[in-house]
Structures are given as structure tokens and as C-alpha cells.
Design an enzyme around this catalytic site. Structure first.
Site, PDB file in Angstrom:
ATOM      1  N   ASP A 117       1.015  -1.388  -0.057  1.00 47.83           N
ATOM      2  CA  ASP A 117       0.159   0.058  -0.015  1.00 47.83           C
ATOM      3  C   ASP A 117       0.906   1.096   0.083  1.00 47.83           C
ATOM      4  O   ASP A 117       2.047   1.254   0.587  1.00 47.83           O
ATOM      5  CB  ASP A 117      -0.966  -0.017   1.185  1.00 47.83           C
ATOM      6  CG  ASP A 117      -2.094  -0.927   1.208  1.00 47.83           C
ATOM      7  OD1 ASP A 117      -2.617  -1.251   0.047  1.00 47.83           O
ATOM      8  OD2 ASP A 117      -2.467  -1.343   2.351  1.00 47.83           O
ATOM      9  N   ASP A 136      -7.045  -1.365  -4.605  1.00 44.24           N
ATOM     10  CA  ASP A 136      -8.235  -1.001  -4.000  1.00 44.24           C
ATOM     11  C   ASP A 136      -9.408   0.082  -4.571  1.00 44.24           C
ATOM     12  O   ASP A 136     -10.539  -0.070  -4.551  1.00 44.24           O
ATOM     13  CB  ASP A 136      -7.660  -0.270  -2.523  1.00 44.24           C
ATOM     14  CG  ASP A 136      -6.907  -1.403  -1.847  1.00 44.24           C
ATOM     15  OD1 ASP A 136      -7.200  -2.707  -2.045  1.00 44.24           O
ATOM     16  OD2 ASP A 136      -6.272  -0.790  -0.955  1.00 44.24           O
TER      17      ASP A 136
END
Length: 162
Positions: A117, A136
Site C-alpha cells: 500500500d 483498492d
């Protein structure tokens, strides 16, 4: 190649290439931060062994394999669902975005043991502590497309007649 497959491939590639660029092109390591368009877009690199927002991040290692299997299973169900009846092109694209994003995050879990991330977005005086990735975004956009655009005109006509 159909819309669904192209959307899945595009989602997968944009996510994986962005992660490779951040990790190897920019050389970011855990905790590194680069302000791109502060505070709207900031890169904060981290590994997420859990699910969204770091939930279940303290789970044992077998949980990553459960999450990989879950991503593959849900992707398979979505592919089956998309092909069982005619769907609007935007819905097929939405399914492709979900599948591509889910497979990209599952690949991270297999290769690295966690999901990479790096995106953080804050705005308007709200300091967002969470980081996420391109996959995402695609998963969210695909789910949004399914919720908004997957309507059955026959069912909708029946509701209006009631």
C-alpha cells in the site's frame, strides 16, 4: 478480448506497475513518505498483511492464504455471475475491475506475504491515517458500477407498474 477481460487486465497491470515503480523506481521502504500533491495525494509506503484498513493484520500466516483463496473464489463467482445473463457493458467493466484488483492484491500476498500500500489522501482538514493502493481503487470503482448500473429493465418496469 471482451470488455471484462480488458478491464481486469488494465486493473491488474496498473496496480502491479504502480507498486513496482514505488518500490523499485522510487526506492520507497516501509515508513517512507513522499508528498505528491499535499495533502491530497501523499505516498506513504507500507505492507498490509490484513484486509482493508489493516483489519486482521495481526492474524497468523495461514490467514494470508485464506485471503488469497477468498479473492480467487469471489473472482470466480463474479465471472460466473457476469456470464450467466446479458449484462450492460459498464457492469462487465465493473466486474473486470474487481477481478483485476482482487487478483493483483492476491498476487502481492503470494509473492510478498502482504499487500503493498502506498496511497494516502487527505482533504479539507481531515487527516486520513489509512493507506491503500490502485487495486483498492479499482475494486471500489467496480463495486460502485455494479451497485449503480446493474439493473434489470424487466424488474424495474415491474416495480414501476406496482
Amino acid at each position: 478480448m471482451g470488455r471484462l477481460a480488458l478491464a481486469a487486465l488494465a486493473a491488474f497491470l496498473t496496480d502491479q506497475l504502480s507498486k513496482l515503480y514505488v518500490m523499485y523506481g522510487m526506492g520507497m521502504r516501509v515508513g517512507d513518505m513522499v508528498e505528491i500533491l499535499p495533502p491530497l495525494v501523499v505516498f506513504k509506503f507500507g505492507w498490509n498483511p490484513g484486509i482493508n484498513f489493516g483489519l486482521f493484520s495481526g492474524s497468523p500466516d495461514f490467514a494470508r492464504w485464506v485471503l488469497v483463496a477468498l479473492a480467487v473464489f469471489i473472482s470466480g463467482i463474479l465471472l460466473w455471475w457476469a456470464r450467466k445473463a446479458p449484462r450492460k457493458p459498464i457492469v462487465l467493466i465493473g466486474v473486470g475491475l474487481i477481478v483485476g484488483g482482487a487478483v493483483a492484491n492476491a498476487l502481492d500476498r503470494v509473492v510478498y506475504g502482504a499487500v503493498a500500500d502506498f496511497l494516502n489522501m487527505s482533504c479539507c482538514g481531515i487527516d486520513n491515517p489509512f493507506i491503500f493502493n490502485i487495486a483498492d481503487i479499482w475494486i471500489f470503482a467496480g463495486a460502485f458500477a455494479l451497485v449503480i448500473f446493474d439493473t434489470d429493465p424487466k424488474k424495474d418496469a415491474g416495480k414501476e407498474a406496482s
